[in-house]
Design an enzyme around this catalytic site. Structure first.
Site, PDB file in Angstrom:
ATOM      1  N   ASN A  17      50.078  36.401  -3.157  1.00  0.00           N
ATOM      2  CA  ASN A  17      48.926  36.078  -2.840  1.00  0.00           C
ATOM      3  C   ASN A  17      48.181  37.391  -3.509  1.00  0.00           C
ATOM      4  O   ASN A  17      47.051  37.295  -3.104  1.00  0.00           O
ATOM      5  CB  ASN A  17      48.581  34.575  -2.245  1.00  0.00           C
ATOM      6  CG  ASN A  17      47.444  34.322  -2.045  1.00  0.00           C
ATOM      7  OD1 ASN A  17      46.553  34.246  -2.998  1.00  0.00           O
ATOM      8  ND2 ASN A  17      46.821  33.900  -0.848  1.00  0.00           N
ATOM      9  N   TRP A  18      47.904  36.727  -4.699  1.00  0.00           N
ATOM     10  CA  TRP A  18      46.461  38.165  -4.516  1.00  0.00           C
ATOM     11  C   TRP A  18      45.259  37.821  -4.777  1.00  0.00           C
ATOM     12  O   TRP A  18      43.779  38.377  -5.005  1.00  0.00           O
ATOM     13  CB  TRP A  18      46.670  38.351  -6.363  1.00  0.00           C
ATOM     14  CG  TRP A  18      47.782  38.962  -6.723  1.00  0.00           C
ATOM     15  CD1 TRP A  18      48.467  39.802  -5.916  1.00  0.00           C
ATOM     16  CD2 TRP A  18      48.474  39.598  -7.786  1.00  0.00           C
ATOM     17  NE1 TRP A  18      49.700  40.495  -5.650  1.00  0.00           N
ATOM     18  CE2 TRP A  18      49.516  40.787  -7.763  1.00  0.00           C
ATOM     19  CE3 TRP A  18      47.893  39.095  -9.244  1.00  0.00           C
ATOM     20  CZ2 TRP A  18      50.313  41.022  -8.390  1.00  0.00           C
ATOM     21  CZ3 TRP A  18      49.173  40.114 -10.421  1.00  0.00           C
ATOM     22  CH2 TRP A  18      49.994  40.734  -9.659  1.00  0.00           C
ATOM     23  N   LYS A  19      45.005  36.719  -4.718  1.00  0.00           N
ATOM     24  CA  LYS A  19      43.689  35.774  -4.021  1.00  0.00           C
ATOM     25  C   LYS A  19      42.439  36.292  -5.452  1.00  0.00           C
ATOM     26  O   LYS A  19      43.093  36.150  -5.984  1.00  0.00           O
ATOM     27  CB  LYS A  19      42.529  36.454  -2.940  1.00  0.00           C
ATOM     28  CG  LYS A  19      43.780  36.198  -1.520  1.00  0.00           C
ATOM     29  CD  LYS A  19      43.806  36.776  -0.275  1.00  0.00           C
ATOM     30  CE  LYS A  19      44.260  36.915   0.665  1.00  0.00           C
ATOM     31  NZ  LYS A  19      44.387  36.586   1.492  1.00  0.00           N
TER      32      LYS A  19
ATOM     33  N   HIS B  61      45.886  26.919   1.562  1.00  0.00           N
ATOM     34  CA  HIS B  61      45.837  27.734   2.225  1.00  0.00           C
ATOM     35  C   HIS B  61      44.579  27.926   2.831  1.00  0.00           C
ATOM     36  O   HIS B  61      43.395  27.027   3.198  1.00  0.00           O
ATOM     37  CB  HIS B  61      45.637  29.100   1.219  1.00  0.00           C
ATOM     38  CG  HIS B  61      45.686  30.322   1.630  1.00  0.00           C
ATOM     39  ND1 HIS B  61      44.702  30.942   2.587  1.00  0.00           N
ATOM     40  CD2 HIS B  61      46.505  31.721   1.581  1.00  0.00           C
ATOM     41  CE1 HIS B  61      44.531  32.366   2.474  1.00  0.00           C
ATOM     42  NE2 HIS B  61      46.169  32.663   2.082  1.00  0.00           N
TER      43      HIS B  61
ATOM     44  N   GLU C 291      42.059  29.604   3.579  1.00  0.00           N
ATOM     45  CA  GLU C 291      40.766  29.962   3.048  1.00  0.00           C
ATOM     46  C   GLU C 291      39.923  28.921   2.415  1.00  0.00           C
ATOM     47  O   GLU C 291      39.460  28.170   2.195  1.00  0.00           O
ATOM     48  CB  GLU C 291      41.227  31.766   1.834  1.00  0.00           C
ATOM     49  CG  GLU C 291      40.966  32.251   2.744  1.00  0.00           C
ATOM     50  CD  GLU C 291      41.876  33.910   2.047  1.00  0.00           C
ATOM     51  OE1 GLU C 291      41.830  34.021   0.994  1.00  0.00           O
ATOM     52  OE2 GLU C 291      42.814  34.749   3.343  1.00  0.00           O
TER      53      GLU C 291
ATOM     54  N   GLU D 143      51.225  30.314   8.563  1.00  0.00           N
ATOM     55  CA  GLU D 143      49.814  31.569   8.124  1.00  0.00           C
ATOM     56  C   GLU D 143      49.516  31.663   9.821  1.00  0.00           C
ATOM     57  O   GLU D 143      48.655  30.418   9.049  1.00  0.00           O
ATOM     58  CB  GLU D 143      49.772  31.115   6.587  1.00  0.00           C
ATOM     59  CG  GLU D 143      50.555  31.539   5.592  1.00  0.00           C
ATOM     60  CD  GLU D 143      49.458  32.368   5.055  1.00  0.00           C
ATOM     61  OE1 GLU D 143      49.999  33.216   4.391  1.00  0.00           O
ATOM     62  OE2 GLU D 143      48.770  32.117   4.024  1.00  0.00           O
TER      63      GLU D 143
ATOM     64  N   GLY E  28      44.731  39.167   7.002  1.00  0.00           N
ATOM     65  CA  GLY E  28      43.923  40.260   6.231  1.00  0.00           C
ATOM     66  C   GLY E  28      43.571  40.563   7.731  1.00  0.00           C
ATOM     67  O   GLY E  28      42.638  41.269   7.253  1.00  0.00           O
TER      68      GLY E  28
ATOM     69  N   SER F 239      49.099  39.499   6.937  1.00  0.00           N
ATOM     70  CA  SER F 239      49.091  41.030   7.813  1.00  0.00           C
ATOM     71  C   SER F 239      51.070  41.264   7.695  1.00  0.00           C
ATOM     72  O   SER F 239      51.412  42.393   8.129  1.00  0.00           O
ATOM     73  CB  SER F 239      48.511  41.164   9.063  1.00  0.00           C
ATOM     74  OG  SER F 239      47.548  40.942   8.711  1.00  0.00           O
TER      75      SER F 239
ATOM     76  N   GLY G 195      49.521  38.530   1.343  1.00  0.00           N
ATOM     77  CA  GLY G 195      47.548  39.045   0.175  1.00  0.00           C
ATOM     78  C   GLY G 195      47.974  40.623   0.402  1.00  0.00           C
ATOM     79  O   GLY G 195      47.853  40.882  -1.083  1.00  0.00           O
ATOM     80  N   GLY G 196      47.298  41.080   1.392  1.00  0.00           N
ATOM     81  CA  GLY G 196      47.091  42.353   0.844  1.00  0.00           C
ATOM     82  C   GLY G 196      48.215  43.320   0.226  1.00  0.00           C
ATOM     83  O   GLY G 196      48.038  44.160  -0.753  1.00  0.00           O
TER      84      GLY G 196
HETATM   85  C1  PEP Z   1      47.503  35.239   3.372  1.00  0.00           C
HETATM   86  O1  PEP Z   1      46.200  35.015   2.377  1.00  0.00           O
HETATM   87  O2  PEP Z   1      48.674  34.673   3.194  1.00  0.00           O
HETATM   88  C2  PEP Z   1      47.735  36.781   3.565  1.00  0.00           C
HETATM   89  C3  PEP Z   1      48.587  36.341   3.922  1.00  0.00           C
HETATM   90  O3  PEP Z   1      47.506  38.095   3.463  1.00  0.00           O
HETATM   91  P1  PEP Z   1      47.514  38.790   3.935  1.00  0.00           P
HETATM   92  O4  PEP Z   1      48.751  39.571   3.732  1.00  0.00           O
HETATM   93  O5  PEP Z   1      46.638  40.449   3.661  1.00  0.00           O
HETATM   94  O6  PEP Z   1      47.471  39.168   5.808  1.00  0.00           O
END
Ligand code: PEP
Length: 249
Positions: A9-11, A95, A97, A167, A173, A213, A234-235
């Site tokens: 997930n590149w946001k 999600h 966010e 999640e 994050g 994470s 994500g990250g």
């Molecule tokens: C996400 O945004 O779905 C996520 C899990 O982010 P991160 O891996 O950065 O915690």
């Protein structure tokens, strides 16, 4: 046998050119990991370039959101048909966010799942609790509410087409990953809800990804658990070397 999914997930990161270059960079690794399903979710303006860069590879392209209506006066929104028309195969729905900053509710999650399925997109539906909810001992209740209101009214056939992502919001994050035990417990609770509503074989076939994470250093430990069927990342998905390491975990 559930094939694990490693979804990126590149946001709000990466232009069209950067997305295409990333896909080129992981192309060779993606060919070597036939036992993983590879899904990348760039931002809307990069979707078309990503689809083109991924053509002929095992990499599938996902949107990060969609609107539930097929068309109309919804400034800034994108429909399911617009996504399939450019070659997307998946869409992330619900999600945290989107829930936190853009008013997403379990009701809109439900409508979006229906719209995605109708268009032939695979929904990756996110659920998860806040830290306060976990500390108050309410994780199970929160997950049950999100599951029931978002997915409970689907038909078994519709339910069989989606991928679920657990999640925990406190892990997204933050660098604070759920331990395999914590993730596994939530995954089992979700799989039991699926069994109670849709039957044992639907629950057995359901893929539940963990997100929060995930990093190359902790992913293998999560994947070892029978009930964890991949990750929504994500990250650690933004750098090609790191994502390639996740694919190989
Ligand atoms: C996400 O945004 O779905 C996520 C899990 O982010 P991160 O891996 O950065 O915690």
């Amino acid at each position: 046998m559930r094939v694990p999914v490693v979804a990126a997930n590149w946001k709000m990161h990466k232009t069209a050119a950067e997305s295409a270059a990333f896909i080129e960079a992981i192309r060779a690794t993606s060919e070597d990991v036939g036992d993983r399903e590879i899904v990348i979710a760039p931002a809307f303006p990069a979707l078309q370039a990503a689809v083109e860069a991924a053509r002929g590879t095992r990499i599938q392209i996902s949107a990060q959101d969609l609107h539930w209506e097929a068309r109309g006066a919804y400034t800034g929104e994108v429909s399911a048909d617009m996504l399939t028309a450019i070659g997307c195969s998946h869409v992330i729905i619900g999600h945290s966010e989107r829930r936190e900053y853009f008013g997403e509710t379990d009701g809109t999650v439900h409508l979006k799942i229906l719209a995605a399925l109708e268009a032939g997109l695979t929904p990756i539906v996110c659920v998860g609790e806040t830290l306060d909810q976990r500390e108050a001992g309410n994780t199970g209740v929160v997950l049950r509410e999100q599951f029931t209101a978002g997915m409970g009214a689907l038909s078994p056939e519709q339910f069989g087409k989606l991928v679920l992502a657990y999640e925990p919001i406190w892990a997204i994050g933050t660098g604070r990953t759920a331990t395999p035990d914590i993730a596994d417990e939530a995954h089992s609770a979700l799989r039991s809800m699926a069994a109670a509503r849709f039957g044992d074989s639907a629950a057995e076939a359901l893929r539940i990804l963990y997100g929060g994470s995930v990093k190359p250093g902790n992913f293998a430990g999560l994947l070892e658990r029978e009930g964890i069927d991949g990750g929504l990342v994500g990250g650690a998905s933004l750098d090609p070397e790191s994502y390639a390491a996740l694919l190989c975990a």
